[in-house]
Design a protein around this motif. Structure first.
Motif, PDB file in Angstrom:
ATOM      1  N   LYS A 264       0.830  -1.220   0.000  1.00 32.55           N
ATOM      2  CA  LYS A 264       0.000   0.000   0.000  1.00 32.55           C
ATOM      3  C   LYS A 264       0.856   1.258   0.000  1.00 32.55           C
ATOM      4  O   LYS A 264       0.462   2.294  -0.541  1.00 32.55           O
ATOM      5  CB  LYS A 264      -0.931  -0.025   1.213  1.00 32.55           C
ATOM      6  N   TYR A 265       2.045   1.150   0.587  1.00 32.17           N
ATOM      7  CA  TYR A 265       2.953   2.302   0.657  1.00 32.17           C
ATOM      8  C   TYR A 265       4.103   2.187  -0.343  1.00 32.17           C
ATOM      9  O   TYR A 265       5.120   2.881  -0.210  1.00 32.17           O
ATOM     10  CB  TYR A 265       3.501   2.447   2.075  1.00 32.17           C
ATOM     11  N   GLY A 266       3.949   1.314  -1.327  1.00 32.84           N
ATOM     12  CA  GLY A 266       4.970   1.191  -2.367  1.00 32.84           C
ATOM     13  C   GLY A 266       6.230   0.474  -1.922  1.00 32.84           C
ATOM     14  O   GLY A 266       7.284   0.622  -2.551  1.00 32.84           O
ATOM     15  N   ILE A 267       6.136  -0.293  -0.843  1.00 32.45           N
ATOM     16  CA  ILE A 267       7.285  -1.047  -0.346  1.00 32.45           C
ATOM     17  C   ILE A 267       7.183  -2.485  -0.849  1.00 32.45           C
ATOM     18  O   ILE A 267       6.180  -3.166  -0.613  1.00 32.45           O
ATOM     19  CB  ILE A 267       7.334  -1.022   1.192  1.00 32.45           C
ATOM     20  N   LEU A 268       8.202  -2.953  -1.556  1.00 35.77           N
ATOM     21  CA  LEU A 268       8.220  -4.324  -2.057  1.00 35.77           C
ATOM     22  C   LEU A 268       8.434  -5.284  -0.896  1.00 35.77           C
ATOM     23  O   LEU A 268       9.071  -4.941   0.115  1.00 35.77           O
ATOM     24  CB  LEU A 268       9.316  -4.497  -3.095  1.00 35.77           C
ATOM     25  N   SER A 269       7.929  -6.498  -1.042  1.00 32.27           N
ATOM     26  CA  SER A 269       8.071  -7.467   0.046  1.00 32.27           C
ATOM     27  C   SER A 269       8.150  -8.882  -0.503  1.00 32.27           C
ATOM     28  O   SER A 269       7.693  -9.162  -1.619  1.00 32.27           O
ATOM     29  CB  SER A 269       6.907  -7.359   1.037  1.00 32.27           C
ATOM     30  N   ILE A 270       8.752  -9.752   0.284  1.00 35.25           N
ATOM     31  CA  ILE A 270       8.790 -11.190   0.006  1.00 35.25           C
ATOM     32  C   ILE A 270       8.386 -11.909   1.286  1.00 35.25           C
ATOM     33  O   ILE A 270       9.019 -11.722   2.334  1.00 35.25           O
ATOM     34  CB  ILE A 270      10.189 -11.666  -0.423  1.00 35.25           C
ATOM     35  N   LEU A 271       7.327 -12.682   1.222  1.00 34.51           N
ATOM     36  CA  LEU A 271       6.925 -13.548   2.328  1.00 34.51           C
ATOM     37  C   LEU A 271       7.293 -14.970   1.921  1.00 34.51           C
ATOM     38  O   LEU A 271       6.738 -15.514   0.969  1.00 34.51           O
ATOM     39  CB  LEU A 271       5.429 -13.435   2.589  1.00 34.51           C
ATOM     40  N   THR A 272       8.241 -15.566   2.604  1.00 31.66           N
ATOM     41  CA  THR A 272       8.803 -16.834   2.145  1.00 31.66           C
ATOM     42  C   THR A 272       9.055 -17.777   3.303  1.00 31.66           C
ATOM     43  O   THR A 272       9.214 -17.348   4.455  1.00 31.66           O
ATOM     44  CB  THR A 272      10.125 -16.575   1.389  1.00 31.66           C
ATOM     45  N   SER A 273       9.095 -19.054   3.000  1.00 32.21           N
ATOM     46  CA  SER A 273       9.542 -20.033   3.991  1.00 32.21           C
ATOM     47  C   SER A 273      11.062 -19.926   4.117  1.00 32.21           C
ATOM     48  O   SER A 273      11.744 -19.514   3.168  1.00 32.21           O
ATOM     49  CB  SER A 273       9.157 -21.448   3.553  1.00 32.21           C
ATOM     50  N   PRO A 274      11.628 -20.258   5.262  1.00 31.66           N
ATOM     51  CA  PRO A 274      13.085 -20.156   5.413  1.00 31.66           C
ATOM     52  C   PRO A 274      13.844 -20.972   4.370  1.00 31.66           C
ATOM     53  O   PRO A 274      14.897 -20.551   3.879  1.00 31.66           O
ATOM     54  CB  PRO A 274      13.325 -20.700   6.831  1.00 31.66           C
ATOM     55  N   GLN A 275      13.317 -22.150   4.010  1.00 33.64           N
ATOM     56  CA  GLN A 275      14.022 -23.008   3.064  1.00 33.64           C
ATOM     57  C   GLN A 275      14.078 -22.405   1.665  1.00 33.64           C
ATOM     58  O   GLN A 275      15.004 -22.688   0.899  1.00 33.64           O
ATOM     59  CB  GLN A 275      13.353 -24.388   3.004  1.00 33.64           C
ATOM     60  N   SER A 276      13.087 -21.582   1.303  1.00 35.11           N
ATOM     61  CA  SER A 276      13.027 -20.991  -0.046  1.00 35.11           C
ATOM     62  C   SER A 276      13.552 -19.564  -0.074  1.00 35.11           C
ATOM     63  O   SER A 276      13.424 -18.876  -1.089  1.00 35.11           O
ATOM     64  CB  SER A 276      11.582 -21.015  -0.549  1.00 35.11           C
ATOM     65  N   LEU A 277      14.155 -19.115   1.004  1.00 38.07           N
ATOM     66  CA  LEU A 277      14.562 -17.713   1.107  1.00 38.07           C
ATOM     67  C   LEU A 277      15.553 -17.326   0.012  1.00 38.07           C
ATOM     68  O   LEU A 277      15.380 -16.314  -0.669  1.00 38.07           O
ATOM     69  CB  LEU A 277      15.174 -17.467   2.493  1.00 38.07           C
ATOM     70  N   THR A 278      16.597 -18.104  -0.170  1.00 38.20           N
ATOM     71  CA  THR A 278      17.643 -17.744  -1.130  1.00 38.20           C
ATOM     72  C   THR A 278      17.097 -17.673  -2.547  1.00 38.20           C
ATOM     73  O   THR A 278      17.334 -16.701  -3.278  1.00 38.20           O
ATOM     74  CB  THR A 278      18.791 -18.759  -1.050  1.00 38.20           C
ATOM     75  N   ILE A 279      16.349 -18.714  -2.944  1.00 34.94           N
ATOM     76  CA  ILE A 279      15.778 -18.752  -4.294  1.00 34.94           C
ATOM     77  C   ILE A 279      14.880 -17.548  -4.540  1.00 34.94           C
ATOM     78  O   ILE A 279      14.987 -16.862  -5.570  1.00 34.94           O
ATOM     79  CB  ILE A 279      14.996 -20.061  -4.507  1.00 34.94           C
ATOM     80  N   ASN A 280      13.976 -17.271  -3.620  1.00 34.95           N
ATOM     81  CA  ASN A 280      13.017 -16.180  -3.809  1.00 34.95           C
ATOM     82  C   ASN A 280      13.696 -14.815  -3.832  1.00 34.95           C
ATOM     83  O   ASN A 280      13.294 -13.921  -4.585  1.00 34.95           O
ATOM     84  CB  ASN A 280      11.959 -16.221  -2.709  1.00 34.95           C
ATOM     85  N   THR A 281      14.739 -14.653  -3.019  1.00 34.82           N
ATOM     86  CA  THR A 281      15.442 -13.368  -2.989  1.00 34.82           C
ATOM     87  C   THR A 281      16.214 -13.129  -4.279  1.00 34.82           C
ATOM     88  O   THR A 281      16.178 -12.033  -4.853  1.00 34.82           O
ATOM     89  CB  THR A 281      16.395 -13.312  -1.784  1.00 34.82           C
ATOM     90  N   VAL A 282      16.927 -14.145  -4.762  1.00 31.18           N
ATOM     91  CA  VAL A 282      17.672 -14.004  -6.020  1.00 31.18           C
ATOM     92  C   VAL A 282      16.708 -13.761  -7.182  1.00 31.18           C
ATOM     93  O   VAL A 282      16.968 -12.927  -8.060  1.00 31.18           O
ATOM     94  CB  VAL A 282      18.547 -15.252  -6.264  1.00 31.18           C
ATOM     95  N   ASN A 283      15.589 -14.485  -7.193  1.00 34.78           N
ATOM     96  CA  ASN A 283      14.597 -14.280  -8.257  1.00 34.78           C
ATOM     97  C   ASN A 283      14.087 -12.839  -8.277  1.00 34.78           C
ATOM     98  O   ASN A 283      13.961 -12.223  -9.345  1.00 34.78           O
ATOM     99  CB  ASN A 283      13.419 -15.233  -8.059  1.00 34.78           C
ATOM    100  N   ARG A 284      13.789 -12.294  -7.107  1.00 38.66           N
ATOM    101  CA  ARG A 284      13.263 -10.928  -7.067  1.00 38.66           C
ATOM    102  C   ARG A 284      14.333  -9.919  -7.510  1.00 38.66           C
ATOM    103  O   ARG A 284      14.024  -8.941  -8.206  1.00 38.66           O
ATOM    104  CB  ARG A 284      12.768 -10.597  -5.657  1.00 38.66           C
ATOM    105  N   TYR A 285      15.578 -10.133  -7.115  1.00 39.67           N
ATOM    106  CA  TYR A 285      16.662  -9.244  -7.556  1.00 39.67           C
ATOM    107  C   TYR A 285      16.780  -9.246  -9.076  1.00 39.67           C
ATOM    108  O   TYR A 285      16.864  -8.183  -9.715  1.00 39.67           O
ATOM    109  CB  TYR A 285      17.983  -9.667  -6.910  1.00 39.67           C
ATOM    110  N   LEU A 286      16.782 -10.444  -9.686  1.00 42.65           N
ATOM    111  CA  LEU A 286      16.892 -10.536 -11.148  1.00 42.65           C
ATOM    112  C   LEU A 286      15.671  -9.908 -11.829  1.00 42.65           C
ATOM    113  O   LEU A 286      15.774  -9.306 -12.898  1.00 42.65           O
ATOM    114  CB  LEU A 286      17.051 -12.000 -11.566  1.00 42.65           C
ATOM    115  N   GLU A 287      14.514 -10.076 -11.205  1.00 38.19           N
ATOM    116  CA  GLU A 287      13.289  -9.490 -11.764  1.00 38.19           C
ATOM    117  C   GLU A 287      13.362  -7.966 -11.747  1.00 38.19           C
ATOM    118  O   GLU A 287      13.034  -7.303 -12.746  1.00 38.19           O
ATOM    119  CB  GLU A 287      12.077  -9.980 -10.972  1.00 38.19           C
ATOM    120  N   LEU A 288      13.796  -7.390 -10.630  1.00 44.74           N
ATOM    121  CA  LEU A 288      13.903  -5.942 -10.524  1.00 44.74           C
ATOM    122  C   LEU A 288      14.944  -5.405 -11.485  1.00 44.74           C
ATOM    123  O   LEU A 288      14.777  -4.316 -12.072  1.00 44.74           O
ATOM    124  CB  LEU A 288      14.242  -5.551  -9.083  1.00 44.74           C
TER     125      LEU A 288
END
Length: 448
Positions: A418-442
């Motif tokens: 709502k305030y323009g802040i990006l977020s990732i809600l992830t399980s601990p096991q998928s943290l690395t994959i989801n973070t790298v994916n979002r970086y490449l996407e941005l």
């Protein structure tokens, strides 16, 4: 005399074979009490057993150093990964031996079953390998290697103690980092779960003019160069480089929660190390800030070859603190340290909406100057409880509460968006994959 006592008596053990032989001798003598015709047979049996035991002892001790053993270990261990270690063993006896080997591993592993059974022919050597998975950073002290040796007679057992005490540091998951690095170099990141992101447009950084080939974007054809060369030429663009990527790691008590043995802080540290490495491979600058009630480590963003080792050494020493994060101090630190617009990845954890509301004013201020990505965790245990079937009234209560907490997490994502802040809600096991994916996407969307 004392050396003989230490060499012979303290390291000499009886085997099961000899114990069973002694039990058989007792049975023989009992039977002779009832059957006199056995005569001297029990005595002869005991004499033969004692003679064989003496011969066995001579075989084991006539060679002063009949065995050699050495632990083969890396210089450092990788946290949360299976690390391979080995024991090199060599037989100097002129006869085959059976061995039982104990490696005194650090107490942090809480394992008492590192026991190997093997056999060696005369003058043969062998390497025995096993895996250890540390779940906490720090120094791990290994003890002795104890080898129990039996000759072919198998009545006695001699113990060898090899002084292989050593201390190995456990660093953040550099094995996982190398795996991502190798996959990135060979363009096989998809095998690890990293998505291929479609680029929405061309970056503005010109690289070269090259010959046009089918499949190139026709909009990039350079008509002036094509006229000079008499063939179609195309402008080639590359990703924008030297952008800053800062990982901010929350070290407060909310990151102490464990999942599968690792704390949330360790998951965040491992993900930060991988993300920093991927950013450097993309020729961006990687930086690091750790925060709790006070500022921890600050590593300014750079892209020098040795910069990743500097980040690794800093992350190795970080520990969870037990007070709440000082968000006002974090905001002032970000404004002081990060001078240009950057991607700021904030690893933290929120278990309730009031916790997020306390941080939100400062997150909005940071987001007004930088592209802020807040990464926080699903509570996988509560998620499992919410998905489990309810068998009675108590289970219904538990299931309802678990679903309420899971729903609150989703509300936090909407509140941040709502305030323009990006977020990732992830399980601990998928943290690395989801973070790298979002970086490449941005990066593909040219938001940084």
């Amino acid at each position: 005399m004392k050396n003989f006592f230490n060499l012979f008596y303290k390291n000499l053990f009886l085997t099961r074979r000899l114990l069973f032989g002694l039990i058989a001798a007792v049975v023989f003598f009992i039977f002779r009490f009832f059957f006199s015709w056995l005569g001297w047979l029990p005595n002869l049996y005991v004499g033969a057993l004692v003679l064989l035991a003496i011969i066995d002892g001579v075989l084991l001790y006539r060679t002063r150093n009949g065995l050699f053993a050495r632990r083969q270990a890396p210089e450092r261990l990788s946290n949360g990964d299976d690390n391979e270690l080995g024991i090199y063993i060599e037989n100097f006896y002129p006869f085959p031996v059976r061995l039982g080997i104990i490696d005194e591993i650090p107490f942090q592993f809480q394992k008492r079953d590192i026991w190997f059974k093997t056999s060696l022919a005369p003058h043969q050597h062998k390497l025995l390998t096993y895996l250890l998975k540390p779940l906490k950073r720090g120094e791990y002290e290994f003890g002795l290697i104890r080898v129990f040796t039996q000759s072919p007679l198998g009545l006695l057992m001699r113990r060898y103690n090899f002084e292989e005490s050593e201390v190995l540091p456990v660093y953040p998951s550099f094995l996982q980092m190398r795996q991502y690095e190798l996959m990135a170099i060979s363009n096989r990141l998809s095998e690890l779960g990293v998505k291929k992101i479609r680029r929405l447009g061309n970056s503005m950084e010109f690289e070269q003019i090259k010959t046009y080939v089918p499949g190139d974007d026709y909009r990039n054809i350079n008509w002036k160069a094509s006229a000079r060369h008499g063939t179609l030429m195309s402008n080639s663009y590359t990703d924008e480089k030297s952008q800053q990527v800062y990982c901010i790691i929350d070290k407060s008590r909310s990151m102490k929660m464990p999942f599968e043995g690792l704390s949330l802080l360790d998951y965040a540290i491992n993900a930060s190390l991988v993300l920093s490495n991927v950013a450097l491979l993309k020729e961006d600058k990687a930086g690091l800030i750790t925060i709790s009630e006070k500022v921890g480590a600050i590593v300014p963003a750079e892209k020098k070859p040795a910069h990743l080792n500097k980040i690794l050494e800093v992350l190795y020493k970080e520990k969870t603190r037990y007070l709440e994060t000082n968000m006002e101090l974090l905001y002032s630190t970000v404004r002081r340290v990060i001078k240009q617009r950057s991607l700021v990845v904030f690893f933290t954890n929120y278990e309730s909406m009031p916790a997020l509301q306390r941080h939100l004013p400062f997150l909005k201020r940071i987001a007004s100057f930088h592209l802020l990505l807040v990464v926080f965790f699903e509570n996988t245990e509560l998620k499992m409880l919410g998905q489990a079937p309810a068998a009675n009234l108590e289970d219904i209560y538990i299931k309802t509460i678990a679903e309420k907490f899971a729903y609150d997490k989703k509300l936090m994502v909407k509140e941040l968006n709502k305030y323009g802040i990006l977020s990732i809600l992830t399980s601990p096991q998928s943290l690395t994959i989801n973070t790298v994916n979002r970086y490449l996407e941005l990066k593909a969307q040219q938001k940084i």
